[in-house]
Design an enzyme around this catalytic site. Sequence first.
Site, short mmCIF file in Angstrom:
data_model
loop_
_atom_site.label_atom_id
_atom_site.label_comp_id
_atom_site.label_asym_id
_atom_site.label_seq_id
_atom_site.Cartn_x
_atom_site.Cartn_y
_atom_site.Cartn_z
N ASP A 45 34.64 37.26 33.33
CA ASP A 45 34.58 35.92 33.11
C ASP A 45 35.35 35.23 31.92
O ASP A 45 35.46 34.18 31.70
CB ASP A 45 33.24 35.37 33.20
N SER A 46 36.09 36.13 30.98
CA SER A 46 36.88 36.16 29.92
C SER A 46 38.05 35.20 30.60
O SER A 46 38.79 34.35 30.00
CB SER A 46 37.22 37.13 29.53
N ASP A 84 32.72 40.02 37.01
CA ASP A 84 31.49 39.46 36.32
C ASP A 84 30.88 38.60 37.05
O ASP A 84 31.54 37.61 37.85
CB ASP A 84 31.97 38.76 35.27
N LYS A 112 29.10 43.08 37.37
CA LYS A 112 28.80 43.35 35.82
C LYS A 112 27.71 41.95 35.64
O LYS A 112 28.17 40.83 35.81
CB LYS A 112 29.88 43.27 34.74
N GLU A 114 25.59 40.48 32.50
CA GLU A 114 25.14 40.37 30.86
C GLU A 114 23.73 40.21 30.49
O GLU A 114 23.07 39.23 31.26
CB GLU A 114 25.90 39.29 30.28
N GLU A 181 29.47 45.91 23.71
CA GLU A 181 30.40 44.91 23.21
C GLU A 181 30.03 44.70 21.97
O GLU A 181 28.70 44.21 21.63
CB GLU A 181 30.61 43.70 23.91
#
Length: 266
Positions: A45-46, A84, A112, A114, A181
Amino acid sequence: MPDITLTTLQSLKQSGEKIAMLTSYDATFAHAASQAGVDVILVGDSLGMVLQGHDSTLPVTTAEMAYHVASVKRGNQGALIVADLPFMAYATTEQTMSNAASLMQAGAHMVKLEGALWLAEPIRLLAERGIPVCAHLGLTPQAVNVLGGYKVQGRQEAQARQMRADAMALEQAGAAMLLLECVPSELATEITQAVNIPVIGIGAGGGTDGQVLVVHDMLGLSLTGRAPKFVKNFMVGQNSIQGALTAYVRAVKDQSFPAAEHGFSA
Ligand code: KIV
């Protein structure tokens, strides 16, 4: 099926060969990355920051993620595709199931998420339903407003202890992979040795089972003109993007990247 599967990643961990992971958001870059030997493509999602120009990943939607996953799938040549689940797409069980299904149906092989210990339940539910999950710990950019900025996580002993415990609990819950991260290198190495699943690092030192970077960062492209400390510009010394991607894979595999200067101390 991709050429690279969860079984491949498990054997890479066991053999000590490092896993090369890189973001891609479109067919051409997915083709170039997989041709360069990247094992895992992350549709991160960057993309909200590097493609859309936002100052965080929060505006990204599941529909946008699915669009990019489908594009990556068309260019990919055998890498495992991780996608993501974006901000608030896994806030409830119903949202988690339906949004994860959208990304898997678009072409992802793993999703993924978070967070921290609270991910145990969604991970268990997804894994039971055939969706492999990568748990992203440490600096979790979707929580930037809670964290007070993009800062190294796990520097205090209590925080470090919690992260080690969370990693082991998420493995128990069924996580297939972990991503750390911006975590002190020593802590990331300890976590990697404490779990049996592959651990990928970004700003987490050289002791993890693999590395990931945002493709724009490692090609020296930036909207702000500033690169994070953990980034290396792989265009230096290369005359093509394909050359830079190949140099990245080589450096991850021969362990010349990351160097000590790309990591963080406690
Ligand atoms: O969104 C992303 O690209 C990521 C990486 C920075 C690990 O999560």
